[in-house]
Design a protein around this motif. Structure first.
Motif, PDB file in Angstrom:
ATOM      1  N   TYR A   1       0.824  -1.210   0.000  1.00  0.00           N
ATOM      2  CA  TYR A   1       0.000   0.000   0.000  1.00  0.00           C
ATOM      3  C   TYR A   1       0.863   1.266   0.000  1.00  0.00           C
ATOM      4  CZ  TYR A   1      -2.845  -3.750   1.930  1.00  0.00           C
ATOM      5  OH  TYR A   1      -3.456  -4.956   2.162  1.00  0.00           O
ATOM      6  N   ILE A   2       2.079   1.155  -0.489  1.00  0.00           N
ATOM      7  CA  ILE A   2       3.015   2.269  -0.383  1.00  0.00           C
ATOM      8  C   ILE A   2       2.686   3.411  -1.344  1.00  0.00           C
ATOM      9  CG2 ILE A   2       4.761   1.501  -2.066  1.00  0.00           C
ATOM     10  CD1 ILE A   2       6.831   2.274   0.205  1.00  0.00           C
ATOM     11  N   THR A   3       1.985   3.110  -2.427  1.00  0.00           N
ATOM     12  CA  THR A   3       1.645   4.144  -3.402  1.00  0.00           C
ATOM     13  C   THR A   3       0.294   4.750  -3.054  1.00  0.00           C
ATOM     14  OG1 THR A   3       2.889   2.971  -5.120  1.00  0.00           O
ATOM     15  CG2 THR A   3       1.359   4.691  -5.841  1.00  0.00           C
ATOM     16  N   ILE A   4       0.313   6.001  -2.633  1.00  0.00           N
ATOM     17  CA  ILE A   4      -0.893   6.674  -2.172  1.00  0.00           C
ATOM     18  C   ILE A   4      -1.840   6.928  -3.345  1.00  0.00           C
ATOM     19  CG2 ILE A   4      -1.768   8.804  -1.100  1.00  0.00           C
ATOM     20  CD1 ILE A   4       1.009   8.953   0.332  1.00  0.00           C
ATOM     21  N   GLY A   5      -3.113   6.613  -3.136  1.00  0.00           N
ATOM     22  CA  GLY A   5      -4.137   6.931  -4.119  1.00  0.00           C
ATOM     23  C   GLY A   5      -4.502   5.820  -5.076  1.00  0.00           C
ATOM     24  N   THR A   6      -3.831   4.681  -5.011  1.00  0.00           N
ATOM     25  CA  THR A   6      -4.206   3.563  -5.869  1.00  0.00           C
ATOM     26  C   THR A   6      -5.486   2.907  -5.332  1.00  0.00           C
ATOM     27  OG1 THR A   6      -2.933   1.940  -4.593  1.00  0.00           O
ATOM     28  CG2 THR A   6      -1.780   3.110  -6.384  1.00  0.00           C
ATOM     29  N   PRO A   7      -6.205   2.133  -6.154  1.00  0.00           N
ATOM     30  CA  PRO A   7      -7.389   1.418  -5.640  1.00  0.00           C
ATOM     31  C   PRO A   7      -7.065   0.536  -4.434  1.00  0.00           C
ATOM     32  CG  PRO A   7      -7.404   1.393  -8.031  1.00  0.00           C
ATOM     33  CD  PRO A   7      -6.071   1.975  -7.628  1.00  0.00           C
ATOM     34  N   LYS A   8      -5.913  -0.129  -4.468  1.00  0.00           N
ATOM     35  CA  LYS A   8      -5.533  -0.976  -3.339  1.00  0.00           C
ATOM     36  C   LYS A   8      -5.308  -0.142  -2.091  1.00  0.00           C
ATOM     37  CE  LYS A   8      -3.161  -4.682  -3.917  1.00  0.00           C
ATOM     38  NZ  LYS A   8      -2.117  -5.719  -4.169  1.00  0.00           N
ATOM     39  N   TRP A   9      -4.668   1.022  -2.253  1.00  0.00           N
ATOM     40  CA  TRP A   9      -4.436   1.918  -1.109  1.00  0.00           C
ATOM     41  C   TRP A   9      -5.759   2.395  -0.537  1.00  0.00           C
ATOM     42  CZ3 TRP A   9      -5.553   6.898   0.382  1.00  0.00           C
ATOM     43  CH2 TRP A   9      -4.767   7.449   1.412  1.00  0.00           C
ATOM     44  N   TRP A  10      -6.687   2.812  -1.407  1.00  0.00           N
ATOM     45  CA  TRP A  10      -7.987   3.278  -0.925  1.00  0.00           C
ATOM     46  C   TRP A  10      -8.755   2.164  -0.223  1.00  0.00           C
ATOM     47  CZ3 TRP A  10      -9.595   7.839   0.225  1.00  0.00           C
ATOM     48  CH2 TRP A  10      -9.097   8.958  -0.456  1.00  0.00           C
ATOM     49  N   GLY A  11      -8.624   0.958  -0.731  1.00  0.00           N
ATOM     50  CA  GLY A  11      -9.288  -0.155  -0.079  1.00  0.00           C
ATOM     51  C   GLY A  11      -8.774  -0.388   1.325  1.00  0.00           C
ATOM     52  N   ARG A  12      -7.452  -0.312   1.489  1.00  0.00           N
ATOM     53  CA  ARG A  12      -6.861  -0.549   2.805  1.00  0.00           C
ATOM     54  C   ARG A  12      -7.184   0.579   3.782  1.00  0.00           C
ATOM     55  NH1 ARG A  12      -5.614  -4.641   6.063  1.00  0.00           N
ATOM     56  NH2 ARG A  12      -3.680  -4.321   7.251  1.00  0.00           N
ATOM     57  N   ILE A  13      -7.081   1.827   3.342  1.00  0.00           N
ATOM     58  CA  ILE A  13      -7.382   2.929   4.255  1.00  0.00           C
ATOM     59  C   ILE A  13      -8.855   2.900   4.634  1.00  0.00           C
ATOM     60  CG2 ILE A  13      -7.953   4.775   2.595  1.00  0.00           C
ATOM     61  CD1 ILE A  13      -5.729   5.147   5.707  1.00  0.00           C
ATOM     62  N   SER A  14      -9.705   2.449   3.729  1.00  0.00           N
ATOM     63  CA  SER A  14     -11.122   2.322   4.052  1.00  0.00           C
ATOM     64  C   SER A  14     -11.342   1.262   5.129  1.00  0.00           C
ATOM     65  CB  SER A  14     -11.922   1.977   2.797  1.00  0.00           C
ATOM     66  OG  SER A  14     -11.892   3.037   1.862  1.00  0.00           O
ATOM     67  N   GLU A  15     -10.641   0.140   5.025  1.00  0.00           N
ATOM     68  CA  GLU A  15     -10.718  -0.878   6.078  1.00  0.00           C
ATOM     69  C   GLU A  15     -10.331  -0.288   7.431  1.00  0.00           C
ATOM     70  OE1 GLU A  15      -9.355  -5.116   5.352  1.00  0.00           O
ATOM     71  OE2 GLU A  15      -8.276  -4.055   3.756  1.00  0.00           O
ATOM     72  N   GLY A  16      -9.233   0.459   7.430  1.00  0.00           N
ATOM     73  CA  GLY A  16      -8.758   1.054   8.671  1.00  0.00           C
ATOM     74  C   GLY A  16      -9.749   2.039   9.253  1.00  0.00           C
ATOM     75  N   MET A  17     -10.306   2.913   8.410  1.00  0.00           N
ATOM     76  CA  MET A  17     -11.229   3.920   8.901  1.00  0.00           C
ATOM     77  C   MET A  17     -12.517   3.295   9.407  1.00  0.00           C
ATOM     78  SD  MET A  17      -9.496   6.632   8.712  1.00  0.00           S
ATOM     79  CE  MET A  17     -10.788   7.749   9.216  1.00  0.00           C
ATOM     80  N   GLN A  18     -12.979   2.258   8.739  1.00  0.00           N
ATOM     81  CA  GLN A  18     -14.182   1.571   9.209  1.00  0.00           C
ATOM     82  C   GLN A  18     -13.973   1.027  10.621  1.00  0.00           C
ATOM     83  OE1 GLN A  18     -16.429   2.622   6.970  1.00  0.00           O
ATOM     84  NE2 GLN A  18     -17.190   0.641   6.253  1.00  0.00           N
ATOM     85  N   ALA A  19     -12.720   0.635  10.926  1.00  0.00           N
ATOM     86  CA  ALA A  19     -12.421  -0.003  12.204  1.00  0.00           C
ATOM     87  C   ALA A  19     -12.256   0.980  13.353  1.00  0.00           C
ATOM     88  CB  ALA A  19     -11.159  -0.862  12.074  1.00  0.00           C
ATOM     89  N   ILE A  20     -11.838   2.221  13.054  1.00  0.00           N
ATOM     90  CA  ILE A  20     -11.495   3.128  14.163  1.00  0.00           C
ATOM     91  C   ILE A  20     -12.405   4.353  14.250  1.00  0.00           C
ATOM     92  CG2 ILE A  20      -9.094   2.340  14.263  1.00  0.00           C
ATOM     93  CD1 ILE A  20      -9.835   5.774  12.792  1.00  0.00           C
TER      94      ILE A  20
END
Length: 254
Positions: free
Chosen positions: A150-169
């Motif tokens: 997830y090192i490249t900011i703004g990719t679909p994979k990055w957005w998917g991971r940050i969304s997982e994190g935000m849903q959790a916290i």
């Protein structure tokens, strides 16, 4: 009227010449890296607030070495009582394991002379969501660092991971701790994610690149460019709450 921007933008250095650094940081916010500490005195003299970065990113980019924690601690100690001091990053290893970074946080908490309220641990996005939750429960502010796949900011994979994190916290769309987006001073990011603060070296990198400036009026002076870049990024509104995955993320959520 649009939403009033609430996210703090920390402009990273070094910014050269020094007159351009003065222009960028005056009545604004600065982030000074332990890897490039020479402009700390300028930043603390003119910026509203200053955050101290542990220098892990340039070490990672160079592919060698680790932070000298004793020297970093001494450097933070030199500045942490200054009125403009805001907070410092706890030492981390960007491509390290979750265990390695947990140990660095534990040692810092045990050995450093600083209160928790001015120290910020990093959740690396390749680490577990459970760790992100734990850090947000234990610390008043947590930095989010792009890493691993997830090192490249703004990719679909990055957005998917940050969304997982935000849903959790988040509770009712609001993070349970203040969040800082490392290298995420991008309106496409902070207009969606309710960060309390973000940083980037955009001003430092672009004031000297003539090809980055187009149009009928191209400012020649780096001081003018620094102020224009700063003001442009600070005029963008930021998110006050997390509203869930956006369209570009949905492919990763089934």
């Amino acid at each position: 009227m649009g939403e009033v921007p609430i996210v703090i933008r920390y402009h990273g250095g070094p910014i050269t010449p020094e007159s351009a650094a003065l222009a960028a940081w005056k009545r604004s916010h600065a982030m000074i890296s332990f890897a490039n500490p020479d402009q700390a005195q300028i930043a603390f003299a003119v910026a509203d607030t200053v955050a101290l970065d542990n220098g892990a990113w340039p070490i990672f980019a160079a592919g060698k070495g680790q932070i000298n924690i004793e020297e970093y601690t001494n450097w933070v100690e030199e500045w942490h009582q200054h009125p403009a001091f805001d907070w410092c990053l706890i030492p981390d290893i960007i491509d390290g394991t979750e265990g390695q970074n947990d140990e660095l946080i534990r040692l810092w908490k045990e050995d450093s002379p600083f209160r928790d309220s001015i120290c910020v641990p990093v959740w690396h996005m390749h680490e577990s969501i459970a760790k992100f939750q734990r850090l947000c429960e234990e610390w008043p502010r947590v930095a989010v660092g792009s890493s691993g796949e997830y090192i490249t900011i703004g990719t679909p994979k990055w957005w998917g991971r940050i969304s997982e994190g935000m849903q959790a916290i988040c509770v009712d769309g609001e993070p349970i701790a203040k969040l800082h987006g490392l290298r995420q001073m991008d309106p496409e990011v902070f207009s969606v994610i309710p960060y309390s603060s973000v940083d980037s070296t955009n001003v430092a990198r672009n004031i000297g690149i003539d090809s980055a400036w187009t149009g009928s009026y191209i400012p020649k002076r780096k001081e003018t460019r620094a102020m224009l870049l700063r003001d442009n990024i600070e005029n963008h509104p930021s998110a006050a709450r997390w509203n869930g995955p956006i369209a570009r993320n949905m492919e990763l959520f089934g």
